[in-house]
Scaffold this motif. Structure first.
Motif, PDB file in Angstrom:
ATOM      1  N   GLY A   1       0.846  -1.183   0.000  1.00 38.30           N
ATOM      2  CA  GLY A   1       0.000   0.000   0.000  1.00 38.30           C
ATOM      3  C   GLY A   1       0.885   1.237   0.000  1.00 38.30           C
ATOM      4  O   GLY A   1       1.960   1.259  -0.604  1.00 38.30           O
ATOM      5  N   THR A   2       0.465   2.255   0.725  1.00 36.95           N
ATOM      6  CA  THR A   2       1.242   3.497   0.733  1.00 36.95           C
ATOM      7  C   THR A   2       2.301   3.534   1.835  1.00 36.95           C
ATOM      8  O   THR A   2       3.147   4.426   1.838  1.00 36.95           O
ATOM      9  CB  THR A   2       0.314   4.712   0.894  1.00 36.95           C
ATOM     10  N   ALA A   3       2.271   2.583   2.774  1.00 33.31           N
ATOM     11  CA  ALA A   3       3.247   2.609   3.870  1.00 33.31           C
ATOM     12  C   ALA A   3       4.679   2.547   3.353  1.00 33.31           C
ATOM     13  O   ALA A   3       5.581   3.150   3.941  1.00 33.31           O
ATOM     14  CB  ALA A   3       2.982   1.450   4.831  1.00 33.31           C
TER      15      ALA A   3
ATOM     16  N   THR B   1      -4.971   2.609  -3.447  1.00 32.04           N
ATOM     17  CA  THR B   1      -4.823   2.832  -2.017  1.00 32.04           C
ATOM     18  C   THR B   1      -4.162   4.182  -1.827  1.00 32.04           C
ATOM     19  O   THR B   1      -3.124   4.463  -2.445  1.00 32.04           O
ATOM     20  CB  THR B   1      -3.955   1.737  -1.370  1.00 32.04           C
ATOM     21  N   ALA B   2      -4.760   5.023  -1.001  1.00 31.94           N
ATOM     22  CA  ALA B   2      -4.220   6.366  -0.789  1.00 31.94           C
ATOM     23  C   ALA B   2      -4.874   6.972   0.446  1.00 31.94           C
ATOM     24  O   ALA B   2      -5.961   6.555   0.856  1.00 31.94           O
ATOM     25  CB  ALA B   2      -4.496   7.253  -2.016  1.00 31.94           C
TER      26      ALA B   2
ATOM     27  N   GLU C   1     -10.764   1.130 -14.467  1.00 39.06           N
ATOM     28  CA  GLU C   1     -11.821   1.283 -13.469  1.00 39.06           C
ATOM     29  C   GLU C   1     -11.180   1.235 -12.086  1.00 39.06           C
ATOM     30  O   GLU C   1     -10.587   0.224 -11.699  1.00 39.06           O
ATOM     31  CB  GLU C   1     -12.838   0.150 -13.601  1.00 39.06           C
ATOM     32  N   PRO C   2     -11.264   2.328 -11.313  1.00 36.27           N
ATOM     33  CA  PRO C   2     -10.628   2.324  -9.990  1.00 36.27           C
ATOM     34  C   PRO C   2     -11.371   1.453  -8.984  1.00 36.27           C
ATOM     35  O   PRO C   2     -12.600   1.436  -8.945  1.00 36.27           O
ATOM     36  CB  PRO C   2     -10.670   3.800  -9.576  1.00 36.27           C
ATOM     37  N   LEU C   3     -10.614   0.717  -8.203  1.00 34.64           N
ATOM     38  CA  LEU C   3     -11.150  -0.167  -7.172  1.00 34.64           C
ATOM     39  C   LEU C   3     -10.411   0.160  -5.875  1.00 34.64           C
ATOM     40  O   LEU C   3      -9.207  -0.049  -5.775  1.00 34.64           O
ATOM     41  CB  LEU C   3     -10.918  -1.629  -7.561  1.00 34.64           C
ATOM     42  N   ILE C   4     -11.119   0.695  -4.900  1.00 28.88           N
ATOM     43  CA  ILE C   4     -10.478   1.104  -3.657  1.00 28.88           C
ATOM     44  C   ILE C   4     -10.145  -0.126  -2.815  1.00 28.88           C
ATOM     45  O   ILE C   4     -11.014  -0.951  -2.526  1.00 28.88           O
ATOM     46  CB  ILE C   4     -11.385   2.060  -2.864  1.00 28.88           C
ATOM     47  N   VAL C   5      -8.871  -0.261  -2.443  1.00 28.21           N
ATOM     48  CA  VAL C   5      -8.398  -1.355  -1.593  1.00 28.21           C
ATOM     49  C   VAL C   5      -7.724  -0.737  -0.379  1.00 28.21           C
ATOM     50  O   VAL C   5      -6.799   0.066  -0.521  1.00 28.21           O
ATOM     51  CB  VAL C   5      -7.409  -2.269  -2.345  1.00 28.21           C
ATOM     52  N   ALA C   6      -8.181  -1.102   0.808  1.00 30.24           N
ATOM     53  CA  ALA C   6      -7.613  -0.551   2.034  1.00 30.24           C
ATOM     54  C   ALA C   6      -6.175  -1.010   2.216  1.00 30.24           C
ATOM     55  O   ALA C   6      -5.774  -2.078   1.737  1.00 30.24           O
ATOM     56  CB  ALA C   6      -8.456  -0.975   3.237  1.00 30.24           C
ATOM     57  N   GLU C   7      -5.410  -0.210   2.925  1.00 25.99           N
ATOM     58  CA  GLU C   7      -4.006  -0.542   3.195  1.00 25.99           C
ATOM     59  C   GLU C   7      -3.868  -1.941   3.794  1.00 25.99           C
ATOM     60  O   GLU C   7      -3.016  -2.726   3.375  1.00 25.99           O
ATOM     61  CB  GLU C   7      -3.416   0.498   4.160  1.00 25.99           C
ATOM     62  N   ALA C   8      -4.731  -2.261   4.743  1.00 25.47           N
ATOM     63  CA  ALA C   8      -4.641  -3.551   5.435  1.00 25.47           C
ATOM     64  C   ALA C   8      -5.023  -4.721   4.547  1.00 25.47           C
ATOM     65  O   ALA C   8      -4.717  -5.878   4.876  1.00 25.47           O
ATOM     66  CB  ALA C   8      -5.543  -3.537   6.673  1.00 25.47           C
ATOM     67  N   ASP C   9      -5.666  -4.448   3.430  1.00 19.89           N
ATOM     68  CA  ASP C   9      -6.135  -5.518   2.546  1.00 19.89           C
ATOM     69  C   ASP C   9      -5.218  -5.762   1.354  1.00 19.89           C
ATOM     70  O   ASP C   9      -5.506  -6.638   0.525  1.00 19.89           O
ATOM     71  CB  ASP C   9      -7.547  -5.194   2.030  1.00 19.89           C
ATOM     72  N   ARG C  10      -4.127  -5.032   1.238  1.00 20.94           N
ATOM     73  CA  ARG C  10      -3.277  -5.188   0.059  1.00 20.94           C
ATOM     74  C   ARG C  10      -2.645  -6.580  -0.013  1.00 20.94           C
ATOM     75  O   ARG C  10      -2.499  -7.132  -1.109  1.00 20.94           O
ATOM     76  CB  ARG C  10      -2.162  -4.125   0.056  1.00 20.94           C
ATOM     77  N   THR C  11      -2.299  -7.155   1.117  1.00 23.02           N
ATOM     78  CA  THR C  11      -1.690  -8.486   1.088  1.00 23.02           C
ATOM     79  C   THR C  11      -2.661  -9.516   0.526  1.00 23.02           C
ATOM     80  O   THR C  11      -2.284 -10.344  -0.327  1.00 23.02           O
ATOM     81  CB  THR C  11      -1.240  -8.904   2.500  1.00 23.02           C
TER      82      THR C  11
END
Length: 253
Positions: free
Chosen positions: A105-107, A146-147, A165-175
């Motif tokens: 993600g962005t971390a 993710t942002a 098509e943008p799909l929002i994925v939370a930082e914690a869900d990137r794995t």
């Protein structure tokens, strides 16, 4: 910095299969591609073919010229690259910094963010060939975005401009997202390669052409059972091509 879509100076770090394609898509949307980094001869050739008028520059100079920096490098290189540019005070306040890894993600962009840059993690969920064929395929692809909340619309807008098509994925869900992408790609590649070898072994010519319609219909049926919408897999062709869902290239670009 002017973050209005169509007004950004875009620099690309990495000339593997992904970076030049995203650059070409953004150029088509009106952005100015100000530079790209490329080390190997293969990456330089790719950059010159897809972005023929864009200068090939050292990484620090790409960053210094850019309002939006796209980092399209293998996962193993991403963290050290970001940290190294922070250590040399290369990142700029207000600069958009976007990486294309599925896994992170962005971390991982924290060192750039600490310097005042704006972090974006945008992964196109498609297998790239590193050729102009990919530009048309972007239109059928989802991009995991993710942002931080205030700049999430910027990431979504960039995806739309690239045709996706943008799909929002939370930082914690990137794995979990990355694992799903890896499973789908590895499974389809191994099945295609195994079936192709079997048909080739019994002397059938053009095994890819034989398997293409079968694989498209089988995949569409399987995916259709998970969604009420009918899926168009017309782009699921050239099944013998090598795929890179995570890293832009296996070599250092």
């Amino acid at each position: 910095m002017n973050a209005k879509p169509g007004r950004l100076g875009v620099g690309i770090i990495g000339a593997g299969h992904v970076g030049p394609i995203l650059g070409a898509a953004l150029a088509g949307a009106g952005h100015a591609i100000v530079g790209i980094s490329a080390i190997s001869q293969a990456s330089r050739d790719r950059a010159e073919a897809i972005l023929p008028l864009v200068p090939i520059l050292p990484v620090p100079e790409v960053v210094e010229r850019s309002e939006l920096v796209i980092i399209a490098v293998p996962d193993a290189q991403l963290e050290s690259l970001v940290q190294g540019l922070a250590a040399t005070n290369t990142w700029q306040p207000g600069q958009l910094v976007l990486h294309t890894s599925a896994r992170y993600g962005t971390a991982v962009l924290a060192p750039a963010q600490a310097a005042g840059a704006i972090p974006l993690a945008i992964h196109p969920a498609m297998a790239f060939t590193g050729t102009s064929l990919d530009l048309a395929r972007l239109a059928d692809s989802y991009f995991a975005v993710t942002a931080p909340g205030p700049v999430l619309p910027i990431g979504q807008a960039l995806v739309v401009e690239m045709g996706g098509e943008p799909l929002i994925v939370a930082e914690a869900d990137r794995t979990s997202y990355a694992e799903a992408i890896q499973i789908a790609t590895a499974f389809s590649s191994s099945i295609v390669e195994q079936a192709t070898r079997l048909l080739d072994g019994i002397g059938l010519e053009h095994p890819g052409a034989i398997l293409g319609p079968l694989l498209r219909s089988a995949m569409e049926n399987a995916l259709g059972r998970t969604s009420p919408e009918r899926l168009d897999l017309a782009g699921f062709d050239q099944i013998e091509q090598r795929q890179h869902p995570f890293d832009d290239d296996r070599e250092v670009e």
